[in-house]
Write an enzyme that holds these catalytic residues in place. Structure first.
Site, PDB file in Angstrom:
ATOM      1  CD  GLU A 185      36.465  50.059 -33.709  1.00 35.87           C
ATOM      2  OE1 GLU A 185      36.690  51.146 -33.139  1.00 35.87           O
ATOM      3  OE2 GLU A 185      36.702  48.948 -33.200  1.00 35.87           O
ATOM      4  CE  LYS A 217      36.648  56.540 -17.209  1.00 35.75           C
ATOM      5  NZ  LYS A 217      35.212  56.362 -17.371  1.00 35.75           N
TER       6      LYS A 217
HETATM    7  P1  NAD Z   1      36.453  55.167 -25.521  1.00 37.12           P
HETATM    8  O1  NAD Z   1      37.863  55.255 -25.943  1.00 37.12           O
HETATM    9  O2  NAD Z   1      35.548  56.282 -25.845  1.00 37.12           O
HETATM   10  O3  NAD Z   1      36.361  55.004 -23.912  1.00 37.12           O
HETATM   11  C1  NAD Z   1      37.004  53.948 -23.237  1.00 37.12           C
HETATM   12  C2  NAD Z   1      37.239  54.370 -21.800  1.00 37.12           C
HETATM   13  O4  NAD Z   1      38.169  55.447 -21.791  1.00 37.12           O
HETATM   14  C3  NAD Z   1      36.005  54.877 -21.077  1.00 37.12           C
HETATM   15  O5  NAD Z   1      36.025  54.434 -19.739  1.00 37.12           O
HETATM   16  C4  NAD Z   1      36.172  56.387 -21.152  1.00 37.12           C
HETATM   17  O6  NAD Z   1      35.509  57.067 -20.115  1.00 37.12           O
HETATM   18  C5  NAD Z   1      37.678  56.520 -21.010  1.00 37.12           C
HETATM   19  N1  NAD Z   1      38.263  57.772 -21.525  1.00 37.12           N
HETATM   20  C6  NAD Z   1      37.771  58.603 -22.473  1.00 37.12           C
HETATM   21  N2  NAD Z   1      38.595  59.659 -22.631  1.00 37.12           N
HETATM   22  C7  NAD Z   1      39.637  59.470 -21.792  1.00 37.12           C
HETATM   23  C8  NAD Z   1      40.822  60.216 -21.514  1.00 37.12           C
HETATM   24  N3  NAD Z   1      41.101  61.363 -22.117  1.00 37.12           N
HETATM   25  N4  NAD Z   1      41.688  59.722 -20.601  1.00 37.12           N
HETATM   26  C9  NAD Z   1      41.446  58.538 -19.989  1.00 37.12           C
HETATM   27  N5  NAD Z   1      40.325  57.819 -20.191  1.00 37.12           N
HETATM   28  C10 NAD Z   1      39.439  58.272 -21.092  1.00 37.12           C
HETATM   29  O7  NAD Z   1      35.913  53.782 -26.080  1.00 37.12           O
HETATM   30  P2  NAD Z   1      34.438  53.200 -26.002  1.00 37.12           P
HETATM   31  O8  NAD Z   1      33.587  53.953 -26.965  1.00 37.12           O
HETATM   32  O9  NAD Z   1      34.010  53.110 -24.568  1.00 37.12           O
HETATM   33  O10 NAD Z   1      34.661  51.706 -26.511  1.00 37.12           O
HETATM   34  C11 NAD Z   1      34.638  51.318 -27.835  1.00 37.12           C
HETATM   35  C12 NAD Z   1      36.045  51.159 -28.385  1.00 37.12           C
HETATM   36  O11 NAD Z   1      36.778  50.213 -27.602  1.00 37.12           O
HETATM   37  C13 NAD Z   1      36.084  50.607 -29.803  1.00 37.12           C
HETATM   38  O12 NAD Z   1      37.024  51.334 -30.553  1.00 37.12           O
HETATM   39  C14 NAD Z   1      36.540  49.171 -29.622  1.00 37.12           C
HETATM   40  O13 NAD Z   1      37.186  48.608 -30.733  1.00 37.12           O
HETATM   41  C15 NAD Z   1      37.458  49.314 -28.470  1.00 37.12           C
HETATM   42  N6  NAD Z   1      37.666  48.029 -27.801  1.00 37.12           N
HETATM   43  C16 NAD Z   1      38.868  47.401 -27.960  1.00 37.12           C
HETATM   44  C17 NAD Z   1      39.081  46.163 -27.377  1.00 37.12           C
HETATM   45  C18 NAD Z   1      40.388  45.448 -27.527  1.00 37.12           C
HETATM   46  O14 NAD Z   1      40.622  44.499 -26.782  1.00 37.12           O
HETATM   47  N7  NAD Z   1      41.262  45.839 -28.436  1.00 37.12           N
HETATM   48  C19 NAD Z   1      38.064  45.570 -26.615  1.00 37.12           C
HETATM   49  C20 NAD Z   1      36.851  46.241 -26.482  1.00 37.12           C
HETATM   50  C21 NAD Z   1      36.666  47.480 -27.069  1.00 37.12           C
END
Ligand code: NAD
Length: 474
Positions: A378, A167
């Site tokens: 963050e 996804k």
């Molecule tokens: P997010 O957590 O909002 O979403 C990430 C993914 O999870 C999306 O595909 C979203 O649709 C899905 N999602 C949301 N709710 C869910 C649920 N209840 N169950 C399963 N999936 C669900 O994050 P974002 O806003 O897309 O990305 C930014 C964040 O990602 C920041 O906090 C950043 O630091 C983090 N990030 C971390 C790394 C790493 O390697 N540690 C790398 C890139 C981004």
């Protein structure tokens, strides 16, 4: 306008807008998948698993290479789509991110043929460990590096012999869909890679809850990661979590000056600060503080914020209205907490086609202590703080004073100090006199609230396989 369905199996009932953040125009529609769509995909994947998992490793590697070749042949097209979807400057998608997606596929194609397991003998029989694929696994990725992170997860899962439900973020689904189309073009085996578009709370949650999905590899926010960990714990389902960060750069007076500023500007503001590894807390040795501050401000504000499709643009917009609002709210918070804004601090108006885009100037703040919310939470935007320290102990204490532990960078020519700092920092990744240099064989991931487990190289191959010990009485 392009419409993106999750698969050809079901009629799509609901569509989500895909928005170009530079213009705020709707550029495509993506299907809002459902739990039913996840279930249909799991059954397809289960049907494909026996054949895919029994292929010789070299043959699975050939499929990944074939996909890499097809992607490499279309880098300009994928780069433009990624730029329109995310607002990243074209140089970044064309020269770094899409080529890295190709490299991910190739790297794990090789890993499929190189991965091996242990044997133990001499104490209790002869033991060897089988490393078998999990079956059907789920990968869930965020919007900030869409194709790069998507391939970083699905490539090792496939290389290890699993079938995948994947996804992408609903905010940036374009290149994931183009990848799905590439799999059709090259006749990638049916049912092995299943891309389901849709919202996190419906499609993502359905993946996490589905009993047929044996493991979840997630990259995203800490809040969502915690929810996923809870759901997985209830089912005793394996999960790998790559989460948020609040990374420090520790800058000593003896930092190598010829490359320092170029690296720190990138570490602070690349992709408009929307990289989990960005260094948003700049800790500077007090006797070097004024000199650093002056040069850093000049270098950071010299780069162009503007149309991501235009040559010469260094910083694009933030990815969405919601994210823009969040970042602007942190500017208000920082002011309330007593920050002095020494650069940026406002929206940037770009004339022409990008007049409505979500652009924010690279922003540098000072005057805030380590425990305020601006230095604890963050922000994930182009906002960094400057703080001074007197000695190594204080630098370490400040670096470790957040709930996160993803990455850090240390800037010094003092060899033993560099090693002392690296050993003392609570982070999964420490760079010395560099930033975001990545050898794909190395373990990648965070401590504390930044995640659970590691990805990268053999760590990823291990995550996507189940070890089974076989003991022979001898
Ligand atoms: P997010 O957590 O909002 O979403 C990430 C993914 O999870 C999306 O595909 C979203 O649709 C899905 N999602 C949301 N709710 C869910 C649920 N209840 N169950 C399963 N999936 C669900 O994050 P974002 O806003 O897309 O990305 C930014 C964040 O990602 C920041 O906090 C950043 O630091 C983090 N990030 C971390 C790394 C790493 O390697 N540690 C790398 C890139 C981004």
């Amino acid at each position: 306008m392009k419409r993106i369905a999750y698969s050809e199996l079901n009629a799509v009932e609901h569509w989500l807008d895909v928005i170009d953040p530079a213009t705020t125009d709707v550029i495509a529609k993506v299907s809002a998948g459902t739990a039913h769509d996840v279930d249909v995909s799991v059954r397809r994947a289960q049907a494909a698993f026996p054949t895919w998992s029994k292929l010789p490793n070299a043959e699975r590697a050939r499929w990944l290479e074939k996909l890499a070749d097809a992607l490499e042949a279309r880098i300009p097209e994928f780069a433009e789509a990624e730029t329109r979807d995310t607002g990243k400057p074209l140089w970044l998608t064309r020269e770094i991110e899409i080529p890295r997606a190709v490299a991910n596929l190739r790297f794990f194609a090789h890993a499929a043929t190189q991965f091996a397991s242990e044997s133990h003998h001499g104490q209790a029989g002869l033991n060897y460990t089988l490393r078998q694929p999990q079956g059907v696994v789920g990968v869930i990725s965020p919007w900030n590096m869409p194709l790069l992170l998507f391939t970083w997860k699905l490539a090792p899962a496939l290389a290890a012999g699993n079938c995948v439900i994947a996804k992408p973020s609903e905010v940036t689904p374009l290149t994931a869909q183009m990848l799905a189309e590439l799999t059709h073009d090259i006749d990638f085996p049916e049912g092995v890679l299943n891309i389901v578009h849709g919202l996190g709370q419906t499609v993502g949650q359905a993946m996490v809850d589905h009993p047929g999905i044996k493991a979840i590899s997630f990259t995203g926010s800490t809040a969502v990661g915690q929810r996923i960990a809870q759901s997985c714990a209830r089912q005793l389902k394996k999960c790998s979590l790559e989460l948020g960060g609040k990374n420090a750069a520790l800058i000593f007076a003896d930092a190598p000056k010829h490359t320092l500023y170029e690296h720190i500007v990138r570490a602070a503001f690349q992709n408009t600060g929307q990289i989990c590894l960005c260094g948003s807390r700049l800790l500077v040795e007090r006797r070097f503080y004024d000199e650093f501050r002056e040069t850093f401000i000049a270098r950071a504000t010299h780069h162009l914020v503007g149309d991501p499709l235009a040559e010469g643009t260094y910083f694009g917009p933030l990815v969405s209205q919601a994210h823009f609002d969040k970042v602007m709210s942190y500017l208000d918070l920082a002011r309330d907490e007593g920050a002095r804004i020494v650069a940026g601090g406002q929206r940037v108006d770009i004339p022409g086609r990008c007049a409505k885009g979500w652009f924010v100037a690279p922003t540098i703040l000072e005057g805030l202590g380590p425990s305020c919310r601006t230095n604890q939470e963050e922000i994930f935007g182009p906002i960094v703080t400057l703080q001074a320290f007197d000695d190594e102990d204080e630098a370490l204490a400040m670096a470790n004073a957040t709930p996160y532990g993803l990455s850090a960078s240390v800037w010094t020519e003092h060899l033993s100090r560099a090693h002392r700092m690296a050993a003392g920092i609570d982070a999964g990744i420490v760079w010395i006199n560099t930033w975001m240099q990545r050898d794909l064989r190395t373990p990648f991931g965070g401590m504390k609230q930044s995640g659970l487990g590691r990805e990268g190289g053999l760590e990823a191959m291990r995550f996507f396989t189940e070890p089974k010990n076989v003991c022979i009485g001898v």
